[in-house]
Design a protein around this motif. Sequence first.
Motif, mmCIF file in Angstrom:
data_model
loop_
_atom_site.group_PDB
_atom_site.id
_atom_site.type_symbol
_atom_site.label_atom_id
_atom_site.label_comp_id
_atom_site.label_asym_id
_atom_site.label_seq_id
_atom_site.Cartn_x
_atom_site.Cartn_y
_atom_site.Cartn_z
ATOM 1 N N TYR A 456 42.841 -32.465 14.410
ATOM 2 C CA TYR A 456 41.357 -32.737 14.105
ATOM 3 C C TYR A 456 40.946 -31.629 13.076
ATOM 4 C CZ TYR A 456 41.487 -35.802 18.061
ATOM 5 O OH TYR A 456 41.729 -36.768 19.134
ATOM 6 N N THR A 457 40.659 -31.869 11.825
ATOM 7 C CA THR A 457 40.341 -30.944 11.192
ATOM 8 C C THR A 457 38.981 -31.150 10.110
ATOM 9 O OG1 THR A 457 42.664 -30.456 10.697
ATOM 10 C CG2 THR A 457 41.069 -29.241 8.981
ATOM 11 N N ILE A 458 38.125 -30.420 10.042
ATOM 12 C CA ILE A 458 36.972 -30.471 9.394
ATOM 13 C C ILE A 458 36.738 -29.234 8.471
ATOM 14 C CG2 ILE A 458 35.562 -31.596 10.877
ATOM 15 C CD1 ILE A 458 34.101 -29.222 11.657
ATOM 16 N N GLY A 459 36.432 -29.308 7.230
ATOM 17 C CA GLY A 459 36.569 -28.090 6.248
ATOM 18 C C GLY A 459 35.351 -28.271 5.200
ATOM 19 N N TYR A 460 35.100 -27.048 4.472
ATOM 20 C CA TYR A 460 34.079 -27.040 3.383
ATOM 21 C C TYR A 460 35.037 -26.198 2.099
ATOM 22 C CZ TYR A 460 30.409 -24.650 0.847
ATOM 23 O OH TYR A 460 29.633 -24.392 -0.155
ATOM 24 N N ASN A 461 34.801 -26.990 0.975
ATOM 25 C CA ASN A 461 35.518 -26.163 -0.153
ATOM 26 C C ASN A 461 34.161 -25.997 -1.043
ATOM 27 O OD1 ASN A 461 38.097 -26.873 0.637
ATOM 28 N ND2 ASN A 461 37.512 -28.977 0.368
ATOM 29 N N ASN A 462 34.362 -24.771 -1.635
ATOM 30 C CA ASN A 462 33.360 -24.386 -2.775
ATOM 31 C C ASN A 462 34.076 -23.576 -3.910
ATOM 32 O OD1 ASN A 462 31.478 -22.939 -4.389
ATOM 33 N ND2 ASN A 462 29.818 -23.042 -2.565
ATOM 34 N N PHE A 474 40.159 -26.229 12.835
ATOM 35 C CA PHE A 474 41.052 -27.409 13.500
ATOM 36 C C PHE A 474 41.342 -27.328 15.073
ATOM 37 C CE2 PHE A 474 43.992 -23.905 12.968
ATOM 38 C CZ PHE A 474 44.841 -24.015 14.151
ATOM 39 N N ARG A 475 41.808 -28.632 15.425
ATOM 40 C CA ARG A 475 42.161 -28.621 16.888
ATOM 41 C C ARG A 475 43.432 -29.468 16.927
ATOM 42 N NH1 ARG A 475 40.576 -27.604 22.301
ATOM 43 N NH2 ARG A 475 41.649 -29.113 23.644
ATOM 44 N N LYS A 499 51.852 -30.986 28.408
ATOM 45 C CA LYS A 499 50.319 -30.948 27.524
ATOM 46 C C LYS A 499 50.208 -29.505 27.125
ATOM 47 C CE LYS A 499 48.156 -34.965 29.633
ATOM 48 N NZ LYS A 499 48.483 -36.001 28.469
ATOM 49 N N SER A 500 49.531 -29.436 25.733
ATOM 50 C CA SER A 500 49.327 -28.071 25.112
ATOM 51 C C SER A 500 48.277 -28.208 24.195
ATOM 52 C CB SER A 500 50.614 -27.575 24.821
ATOM 53 O OG SER A 500 51.245 -28.149 23.743
ATOM 54 N N HIS A 501 47.628 -27.194 23.723
ATOM 55 C CA HIS A 501 46.838 -27.474 22.546
ATOM 56 C C HIS A 501 46.573 -26.100 21.765
ATOM 57 C CE1 HIS A 501 43.835 -25.485 25.296
ATOM 58 N NE2 HIS A 501 43.379 -25.288 24.435
ATOM 59 N N LYS A 502 46.122 -26.457 20.525
ATOM 60 C CA LYS A 502 45.911 -25.355 19.571
ATOM 61 C C LYS A 502 44.560 -25.407 18.826
ATOM 62 C CE LYS A 502 50.881 -26.132 18.717
ATOM 63 N NZ LYS A 502 51.355 -25.081 20.049
ATOM 64 N N TYR A 503 43.966 -24.469 18.585
ATOM 65 C CA TYR A 503 42.591 -24.519 17.774
ATOM 66 C C TYR A 503 42.507 -23.327 16.875
ATOM 67 C CZ TYR A 503 40.533 -21.807 21.527
ATOM 68 O OH TYR A 503 40.108 -20.834 22.246
ATOM 69 N N GLY A 504 41.744 -23.559 16.004
ATOM 70 C CA GLY A 504 41.655 -22.273 15.028
ATOM 71 C C GLY A 504 40.820 -22.434 13.940
ATOM 72 N N ILE A 505 40.479 -21.300 13.024
ATOM 73 C CA ILE A 505 39.703 -21.394 11.992
ATOM 74 C C ILE A 505 40.660 -20.359 10.676
ATOM 75 C CG2 ILE A 505 38.539 -19.191 12.555
ATOM 76 C CD1 ILE A 505 36.162 -20.390 10.792
#
Length: 647
Positions: A456-462, A474-475, A499-505
Amino acid sequence: MQKKTTCLSVVASLFLATNLYSQTEQLSSIEVTSSYLSSNEKTATFSTEIYTKDEIEKSKSKDVYDFLNSQTSINIAPNYGNTFTQKIDLRGYGIGDGYQNVVVTVNGRKLNNIDMQSQLLSSIPLESIEKIEIIKGSGSVQYGDGANAGVINIITNGKNDNYVMAHMGNDDTKGGTLSLGFNNENLIINALVDYSSTNGTREDSLNNKDSNHNRNRKVEVIYFPTENLELRAGRTLSDMRLKYAGPLTKDKYKNNPNQSNGFTEQYFNSYLTTLGTTYNLNENYSFDVNYNREDKLSKFVGSSESQYEYESFNTSFNIKKDNYSIVIGADTFDGDRIKSTNVTNKTNKALFVSADYQFSKDLKVSAGLRREKVEYDYNPSSGDSLSTAEYLNAYDVGINYSLSDSSSIFANYNRAYQTPDIDRFFSSTLTNVGGTWIETVSSFNGFIDSARVRNYTIGYNNIQKNNKLKVSIFRSELTNEIYYYKTGPFSGINTNIDKSHKYGIEIFDKYIINKNLYTSINYSYIISKIDKEDEGNGAYNGKDLPGVSKHNLTLNLGYTYKKLNTILSHTYRSSAYAANDFENNFDQKQEAYNSTDLSASYNFKNIELFAKIQNLFDRKNGLWISDDNIYPVNFERTYYAGIKYKF
């Protein structure tokens, strides 16, 4: 005209982006040319990180690995001392096995191997690269198996410049490149010869050193027989010979990282043939077909030898209208590893469809799915043969909304998978040979499960004329993440983390201060956790995945004055648990990585003079596998200088 759409349109977009950058006056949104669906950094429905030829050249990196590690968000480390097949980590999959969770391509051809050999990026001369595109948390529909973290696309299409280049440095480092290119209305011909060698940096008690050499030769022809038809053919030959040193204890590493207890000597060669064609039925419909054949040899001198035969084929039917695009495609891969005791085969066959739709000027939506069959066959010289097969699915859905002419937001959901390589089905033991740990396969431990991930990813571009800002969060949620479970001090089996997970910016910002000065920052904060793992009887539950740095940072300050270009850069990776420390209880941790580099170049007519100092402040860096099992990495100040003549 339509006949040069595939190749020459790429060249044109790269030329435009390069010249905008070289003027140091304005930035622009760069096209994502490796994707079947057209988009750019601002309108993409996924997270991107793109580097042009001008940026690559100005960095004066010594090879592809050096550029990725010092200029991008990717973490790179030599593979147990092997600098020619280095390990790659993107989005927190760990420096141990992260390379198997990212697909690396050259002009669409996958470099991932069927066993635990890392991608051979040393076969790609840095000077031949037009652009590097890093697609994060997406790409599984187009590239399939292994794209859990994303895709690194290396693009070399286009006409070569005509030049000769040579450089020299410390430790008897030397190298040279001859590049030739010709084109007219219907034909492009490229040829390139590249060579590099070094006497090495580490030495044993008998004054032997970890010397190496690398030779690459490439010929490519692109022909346009009609207005709408493009034909491509190429041949690449690579051969490498290297000695790499074994690990050191912490005391030896701190006192003298240049020492070695022994060396492993390895030889690689690769013979690659590429064929392709693109046919434009009209301005809206086209076919694309590509075939690749690679024959490789990997030999440990005085020990084992493996031959590889890889064949891949992909085709796509492309529809491009004013407000939508559709791609329907198929690709296959057939890989054999031939050893004296067995032949092992891995075959991938897939169908995929991908589409995007421009609902309005500001709103774009994309979606795609892939169905892939993976088959394994193991045929030993004695005993029973083994085989298995599996079907897997990949999905991708994304949306991009333009807030203004310069800014946008996006969201992406991606389903990806990684099938086991052929080594993962066998348990192994480790033996110390001359100071180097050598893995020996002992017995079949079963067909382990494929890893699956939901990204899952959300983002902003300028993207403005003087500033380019990208932010993404992201996650990733995984089942059956593949890893090596130690059953004893020198033995283990390959199995799965339940089971495992990762997340970050992830933050990227490039700011043009004035016509002479710019700065950039590339930062990522990543958490990678093991949620549940029955193999370790719960000992790994809740632990950090080893070999993952939480903080990853590259900084650049560039200055241009008339014909002089300089770049001061710094790379930082925070401390982490050693690569094998799944219980997070080893006495020694992976220490933080720091390296400051300074490069400079001066252009006068057709001549360029260049120089670079790496690890300017002489910081000690190493790769921790376990306690007192440390491989020195970029552990001393190095330098080189050279000249390039264009004709």
